[in-house]
Enzyme design. Sequence first.
Site, PDB file in Angstrom:
ATOM      1  N   GLY A  53       0.980  -1.232  -0.033  1.00 15.96           N
ATOM      2  CA  GLY A  53       0.053  -0.002  -0.114  1.00 15.96           C
ATOM      3  C   GLY A  53       0.828   1.199  -0.073  1.00 15.96           C
ATOM      4  O   GLY A  53       2.103   1.346   0.449  1.00 15.96           O
ATOM      5  N   SER A  54       0.244   2.271  -0.355  1.00 18.44           N
ATOM      6  CA  SER A  54       0.807   3.610  -0.257  1.00 18.44           C
ATOM      7  C   SER A  54       0.078   4.743  -0.020  1.00 18.44           C
ATOM      8  O   SER A  54      -0.912   4.774  -0.390  1.00 18.44           O
ATOM      9  CB  SER A  54       1.430   3.693  -1.591  1.00 18.44           C
ATOM     10  OG  SER A  54       2.231   5.006  -1.847  1.00 18.44           O
ATOM     11  N   GLY A  55       0.536   5.582   0.817  1.00 17.43           N
ATOM     12  CA  GLY A  55      -0.285   7.043   1.057  1.00 17.43           C
ATOM     13  C   GLY A  55       0.434   7.920   1.075  1.00 17.43           C
ATOM     14  O   GLY A  55       1.974   8.211   0.561  1.00 17.43           O
ATOM     15  N   GLY A  56       0.074   9.089   1.647  1.00 12.62           N
ATOM     16  CA  GLY A  56       0.848  10.326   1.675  1.00 12.62           C
ATOM     17  C   GLY A  56       2.146  10.537   2.418  1.00 12.62           C
ATOM     18  O   GLY A  56       3.083  11.176   2.130  1.00 12.62           O
ATOM     19  N   VAL A  88       4.565   1.025   1.845  1.00 11.23           N
ATOM     20  CA  VAL A  88       4.664  -0.140   2.715  1.00 11.23           C
ATOM     21  C   VAL A  88       4.977  -1.191   1.886  1.00 11.23           C
ATOM     22  O   VAL A  88       4.232  -1.546   1.004  1.00 11.23           O
ATOM     23  CB  VAL A  88       3.399  -0.779   3.692  1.00 11.23           C
ATOM     24  CG1 VAL A  88       3.760  -1.761   4.611  1.00 11.23           C
ATOM     25  CG2 VAL A  88       3.156   0.635   4.643  1.00 11.23           C
ATOM     26  N   LYS A 122       8.209   0.009   6.062  1.00 14.55           N
ATOM     27  CA  LYS A 122       7.558   1.179   5.699  1.00 14.55           C
ATOM     28  C   LYS A 122       8.672   2.195   5.232  1.00 14.55           C
ATOM     29  O   LYS A 122       9.357   2.712   6.192  1.00 14.55           O
ATOM     30  CB  LYS A 122       6.679   1.780   6.654  1.00 14.55           C
ATOM     31  CG  LYS A 122       5.800   3.146   6.268  1.00 14.55           C
ATOM     32  CD  LYS A 122       4.914   3.396   7.098  1.00 14.55           C
ATOM     33  CE  LYS A 122       3.969   4.836   6.801  1.00 14.55           C
ATOM     34  NZ  LYS A 122       3.047   5.093   7.652  1.00 14.55           N
ATOM     35  N   ASP A 156      -3.458  10.030  13.942  1.00 14.62           N
ATOM     36  CA  ASP A 156      -4.139   9.269  12.601  1.00 14.62           C
ATOM     37  C   ASP A 156      -4.996   8.145  12.753  1.00 14.62           C
ATOM     38  O   ASP A 156      -4.819   7.425  12.001  1.00 14.62           O
ATOM     39  CB  ASP A 156      -3.052   9.367  11.407  1.00 14.62           C
ATOM     40  CG  ASP A 156      -3.747   9.476  10.228  1.00 14.62           C
ATOM     41  OD1 ASP A 156      -5.068  10.168   9.969  1.00 14.62           O
ATOM     42  OD2 ASP A 156      -3.229   8.644   9.234  1.00 14.62           O
TER      43      ASP A 156
END
Length: 402
Positions: A21-24, A28, A43, A139
């Site tokens: 997965g990937s976010g701002g 990971v 990560k 978060d």
Amino acid sequence: MFESAGGRVVADRYVLADRLGSGGMGTVWRAWDHLLQRTVAVKELHAAGGGYEQQASMRRVLSEARAIARVTHAHVIDIYDLVEFDGGLWIVMELVPGGSLSERVRSSGLLSPVETARVGLEVLSALEAVHAAGALHRDVKPANVLLREDGSSVLTDFGIAALSGHTGLTGTGGVVGSAEYMAPERLRNQPAGPASDLFSLGVTLCFLASGQTPFARGDLTATSFAVAFEPPSVHVRGPLGDVIEQLLDKDPAERPSSAQLTDALQSIADGVPRAVQATLRQPVQPARADRRRTATARADRRRTATAGANRHRTAITGAIAVVVLLAGAGVTAYVAGDDSGSGSPDPTGQTPTGAPAVSRMDAVMPVPGVQGRFWFFSGGEYMVAEVGADPASARRVSGPAP
């Protein structure tokens, strides 16, 4: 579908395999620790900016990640290693294969009040351990709570806590975190504390039980305004709904403590819920009187929250006229649709010279700590204006800007 990392090796030890997965804040990877011969999650953190700003972010990451790594708790992700590699920071942690709470809701539907309370207790115990270590999460949301194979919850994704620099806004004014789960004090750029994480937990519980978050409005500016100023829309009935409303109080000091929250959630999980108002705020009273007091208190809180939102709208309505005067500066003037009459045309039917036609404003928010200064959001642009005693004294402070 997973994306292969092509066998990239981090720090001569961790062989990256699939991107999970990937976010701002980071990406990971599933990886193989060839030293200890086990599968781990790695990560790669994305630190904003460069130079001194990036170095400061890295120091915050290291400090807070070390604090969390010292936490040994059944519902906190295990952090195995911190690696500086290829100009960035990598956190090596346990791999939890069961997916997240958000994925669980999408695939299997809403959780019952008892299940929601059980998850709330597990995440709350994790937060207590993190807070005791001197750290905050900042978060908390369903996507950041993973599920082990036995169904127990694991709080993860602590990178944002350090990268945010202990605030809700970046130095350039951008929001760090998920706005609809963020405590109002963080959106106002005020100090965050354990109560801020409990607010986010309240939003999470609301989503698990109803499939909706209390402040979602479809876009960032409207959602942020709702979190900061509007009463929550909690579509959860019964004692669990009462607990959630208590957690979503705009004032951190009015939210229940961890001990009070544990007591209330445990009673729901055990199937013998007690009156929340009595559990969280006052000694237990006879059942009928309790219900009357609880209903009255909830109604009073709703009226107070609505009145507060109306006061903000009244102040903002007075400022909205300023936008028309400043429209010639290059920002399209918009009028908030909730304020009846604020969109009335000029009696002459004319539009101010050099100003575009008045149609609709996306959002207006007071600048925290600065009397008479407002953010005006219109489409993809915003500007900051200062409002004096009368519209003629208004002036544009900055903007328009994307």
